[in-house]
Structure formats: C-alpha cells, structure tokens
Design a protein around this motif. Structure first.
Motif, short mmCIF file in Angstrom:
data_model
loop_
_atom_site.label_atom_id
_atom_site.label_comp_id
_atom_site.label_asym_id
_atom_site.label_seq_id
_atom_site.Cartn_x
_atom_site.Cartn_y
_atom_site.Cartn_z
N SER A 157 -13.67 -14.75 -11.25
CA SER A 157 -13.47 -14.03 -12.47
C SER A 157 -12.03 -13.39 -12.28
O SER A 157 -11.35 -13.28 -11.19
CB SER A 157 -14.31 -12.78 -12.37
OG SER A 157 -14.28 -11.89 -11.29
N PRO A 158 -11.47 -12.86 -13.47
CA PRO A 158 -10.03 -12.38 -13.12
C PRO A 158 -9.97 -11.22 -12.33
O PRO A 158 -8.88 -11.03 -11.76
CB PRO A 158 -9.67 -11.85 -15.01
CG PRO A 158 -10.58 -12.53 -15.77
CD PRO A 158 -11.95 -12.88 -14.67
N ALA A 159 -10.94 -10.31 -12.52
CA ALA A 159 -10.91 -9.22 -11.43
C ALA A 159 -11.00 -9.71 -10.02
O ALA A 159 -10.18 -9.38 -9.03
CB ALA A 159 -12.15 -8.43 -11.64
N GLU A 160 -11.71 -10.76 -9.41
CA GLU A 160 -11.69 -11.57 -8.42
C GLU A 160 -10.60 -11.97 -8.02
O GLU A 160 -9.72 -11.67 -6.80
CB GLU A 160 -12.84 -12.22 -8.25
CG GLU A 160 -14.37 -11.75 -8.28
CD GLU A 160 -15.13 -13.06 -8.15
OE1 GLU A 160 -16.37 -12.41 -7.76
OE2 GLU A 160 -14.97 -14.05 -8.70
N ALA A 161 -9.95 -12.78 -8.94
CA ALA A 161 -8.47 -13.05 -8.86
C ALA A 161 -7.35 -12.32 -8.62
O ALA A 161 -6.51 -12.46 -7.85
CB ALA A 161 -8.11 -14.19 -9.84
N ARG A 162 -7.58 -11.29 -9.31
CA ARG A 162 -6.22 -10.16 -9.28
C ARG A 162 -6.61 -9.40 -7.76
O ARG A 162 -5.43 -9.18 -7.26
CB ARG A 162 -6.49 -9.27 -10.22
CG ARG A 162 -5.41 -8.09 -10.20
CD ARG A 162 -5.39 -7.31 -11.64
NE ARG A 162 -4.51 -6.36 -11.56
CZ ARG A 162 -4.23 -5.38 -12.45
NH1 ARG A 162 -4.79 -5.45 -13.68
NH2 ARG A 162 -3.35 -4.68 -12.37
N ALA A 163 -7.85 -9.32 -7.37
CA ALA A 163 -8.06 -8.49 -5.98
C ALA A 163 -7.29 -9.56 -4.91
O ALA A 163 -6.67 -9.07 -3.88
CB ALA A 163 -9.29 -8.39 -5.84
N ALA A 164 -7.69 -10.87 -5.18
CA ALA A 164 -7.05 -11.80 -4.15
C ALA A 164 -5.41 -11.75 -4.17
O ALA A 164 -4.84 -11.96 -2.84
CB ALA A 164 -7.56 -13.08 -4.15
N LEU A 165 -5.04 -11.91 -5.20
CA LEU A 165 -3.56 -11.82 -5.46
C LEU A 165 -3.04 -10.48 -5.08
O LEU A 165 -2.06 -10.51 -4.43
CB LEU A 165 -3.15 -12.10 -7.03
CG LEU A 165 -1.87 -12.56 -7.26
CD1 LEU A 165 -1.71 -13.81 -6.48
CD2 LEU A 165 -1.62 -12.62 -8.60
N HIS A 166 -3.51 -9.40 -5.31
CA HIS A 166 -2.95 -8.37 -4.90
C HIS A 166 -3.21 -8.28 -3.28
O HIS A 166 -2.13 -7.54 -2.57
CB HIS A 166 -3.95 -7.07 -5.34
CG HIS A 166 -3.38 -5.75 -4.95
ND1 HIS A 166 -2.46 -4.96 -5.55
CD2 HIS A 166 -3.81 -4.73 -3.85
CE1 HIS A 166 -2.29 -3.85 -4.95
NE2 HIS A 166 -3.05 -3.72 -3.98
N ALA A 167 -3.97 -8.61 -2.69
CA ALA A 167 -4.28 -8.55 -1.23
C ALA A 167 -3.11 -9.47 -0.56
O ALA A 167 -2.48 -9.01 0.58
CB ALA A 167 -5.43 -9.19 -0.72
N TYR A 168 -2.78 -10.57 -1.23
CA TYR A 168 -1.68 -11.48 -0.91
C TYR A 168 -0.27 -10.86 -0.85
O TYR A 168 0.28 -10.79 0.17
CB TYR A 168 -1.56 -12.82 -1.56
CG TYR A 168 -0.68 -13.88 -1.48
CD1 TYR A 168 -0.55 -14.54 -0.22
CD2 TYR A 168 0.86 -13.68 -2.04
CE1 TYR A 168 0.40 -15.36 0.01
CE2 TYR A 168 1.69 -14.65 -1.81
CZ TYR A 168 1.52 -15.37 -0.75
OH TYR A 168 2.67 -16.27 -0.55
N ILE A 169 -0.28 -10.30 -1.85
CA ILE A 169 1.19 -9.56 -2.12
C ILE A 169 1.24 -8.39 -1.20
O ILE A 169 2.59 -8.25 -0.56
CB ILE A 169 1.37 -9.08 -3.43
CG1 ILE A 169 1.43 -10.28 -4.57
CG2 ILE A 169 2.75 -8.20 -3.81
CD1 ILE A 169 1.22 -9.76 -6.02
N GLN A 170 0.22 -7.54 -0.99
CA GLN A 170 0.18 -6.38 0.05
C GLN A 170 0.70 -7.04 1.47
O GLN A 170 1.39 -6.28 2.29
CB GLN A 170 -0.90 -5.76 0.01
CG GLN A 170 -1.15 -4.97 -1.15
CD GLN A 170 -0.15 -4.06 -1.43
OE1 GLN A 170 0.30 -3.26 -0.51
NE2 GLN A 170 0.50 -4.05 -2.79
#
Length: 295
Positions: free
Chosen positions: A224-237
């Motif tokens: 889902s967009p929310a799941e993808a955004r969370a994964a992307l956010h974690a990567y960037i962090q």
C-alpha cells in the motif's frame, strides 16, 4: 563560511528528493538562474536515472514545480536567516562547535526538503517498471565506474592532491587567494584527513543494492502507499543517520574533522579575507531575497 565536510546521501534519496542537486545549485554563483530553472534541470537529471515514460513525465514535472514553490515560500526565508547568522560568525573568529552547529542547521534544512518530497517520491517509486529499474542499475554501474576512476584507481598521494585542489578552489572562491602559510595549512589538513574512499565506495554500493531491492520489492509485492512510504522513510533515515558501524564512525569523524578544519582555516584568515567572505555571504542572501520576492 564554507564547510569542507559536506553531507552525503545515497542515490535513492537524491532521486526522490532532488536534495543534493538543490543544495549544489544553491551554492553556485548563478543562484537565481539555477534556482528558477531547478524543476527543469532536476527533471532531466532524474530522467537520466529512470527514463520516465509518457505517463510519469507530466506528473514528475508537476511535482518538481510544486516542490520548488514550497521551498521558495517555506525554506528560502530559513536559509536566508542562516546566511545572516553565517555573516555574523564570518566577521570574527569561530570555534569548531560553532562550525558544527551551523552544519547541523544546514542538515536540517536539507532533510526538510527530503521530508516534503517523500510522498511524491513514494508515488514515483510505486510506478517504476522493471525496465526502469534496469536503467537505474545501469546508471549506478556507470556512476561507480566514474567513482573508481576518480578515486579508487589513484594512489594515496594522488587522492590527497585531488582533494587539496578541490578544497583550494572552494576556499579561494570564498576568501580570495590564500597565502603560502594558508595553503600549507590546507595541505596539512588534507594529509591528516580520515577520508577513506574505499569505505565510501563500499557504502554507496551497499545503499544502491538496498535501493534496488526496495524498489523491486515494491514492484513484486505491491505494498500500500502507506507501507511503501514507511519503508522508503526508514531507508532515507538510515542514510541520514547511519546505524552503528564503520560508516557511521567515518561520517562522524569527517564531520568533526571538517568543523575543526573550517575553524582553523577561518581563524587564520586576514581581516580583508574575512570581509570578502562576509560580502560573498551578503551576495547570496541578496539573491535569496530577490527569489523570495519573485513568487
């Protein structure tokens, strides 16, 4: 002041946020022209990594234009305030702690751009095709070959010479021509640096593979967009704040080294050199004020 230690970010963070490109353009002498053309320049830069299709192109262009509009309204005043603070510091002597505090504030402003671009970056990441991921992998390989040629295939003495030339150009662009003693100080700083191009290369390759795995997972698993955004956010962090290990140690050591070197070089400048530095900062600030007024 010009900081010799610059924040690094892996490729995916550059792609979704256009973060480092914006930072680089913001530091050049043609700041107004570069800034106003940032959406177009950024589009072509990103297209070199992903080869946008006809559906993605208008969306990406629109998102980049919106990002610039947001940045002009919300971030330019903050950057202008930082420049005003830097002018005050540049007029006198500075401590490594003051240099690091300024670097931290710059980092916050860069991360703000990444945060703003996160949603649009997630939407783009979810739309990427297998062919585009193959293009991204080829671009990574090309970048890695360039890095190897420029850094890894050189002897330690050649690496030092290259870094010295880079720092000399940046420093003299800011303060004017350095004296023999100041150049000697710069050479000493470079010679004693903890910079490790092999470690940097290993980290960039690791982050590239993580990015490819993440994006391929999006394509295969359809989160889902929310799941993808969370994964992307974690990567960037993880890029912005690396986990404990050799790379985090290297980043922290380079930051502290940069703060010490910046303070030492600045404190060794003459009154006329500091005046020139203040004038350069004032010119940047004037450019930003004109950009803010041209909304």
């Amino acid at each position: 002041m010009r900081f010799s230690s610059r924040m690094r970010c892996a490729e995916l963070a550059r792609i979704i946020g256009v973060l480092l490109l914006a930072a680089a353009l913001g530091a050049c002498s043609a700041i107004k022209l570069a800034y106003n053309n940032l959406p177009e320049l950024s589009y072509w830069w990103l297209d070199g990594y992903l080869d946008f299709d006809g559906t993605q192109t208008p969306k990406v262009r629109d998102e980049l234009a919106q990002l610039l509009a947001w940045h002009r309204q919300n971030e330019l005043p903050r950057v202008a305030a930082l420049l005003q603070e830097a002018q005050t510091l540049a007029a006198g002597e500075v401590t490594p702690a003051q240099a690091c505090a300024m670097a931290d504030q710059i980092r916050e402003r860069l991360l703000a751009v990444t945060d703003r671009a996160e949603q649009a970056g997630t939407e783009l990441a979810l739309s990427l095709t297998d062919a585009q991921l193959q293009q991204l992998e080829r671009k990574y390989a090309k970048n890695n070959a360039t890095y190897r040629k420029e850094w890894l295939d050189r002897t330690p003495a050649q690496v030092q010479e290259k870094r010295y030339d880079q720092f000399l150009d940046r420093t003299e662009d800011f303060y004017g021509r350095l004296t023999t003693e100041q150049r000697d100080l710069l050479k000493q700083q470079v010679a004693q640096s903890v910079f490790n191009p092999q470690l940097a290369d290993a980290e960039r390759r690791k982050r590239q593979q993580e990015a490819l795995a993440l994006l391929r997972g999006f394509s295969a698993n359809k989160p889902s967009p929310a799941e993808a955004r969370a994964a992307l956010h974690a990567y960037i962090q993880r890029i912005a704040d690396p986990p404990p290990g050799p790379w985090r140690d290297q980043q922290q050591a380079l930051l502290q080294e940069g703060c010490r070197n910046t303070a030492a070089m600045h404190n060794g400048t003459s009154a006329s050199q500091r005046e020139q530095a203040v004038r350069r900062l004032q010119a940047y600030q004037n450019d930003l004020r004109q950009l803010m007024a041209s909304r």
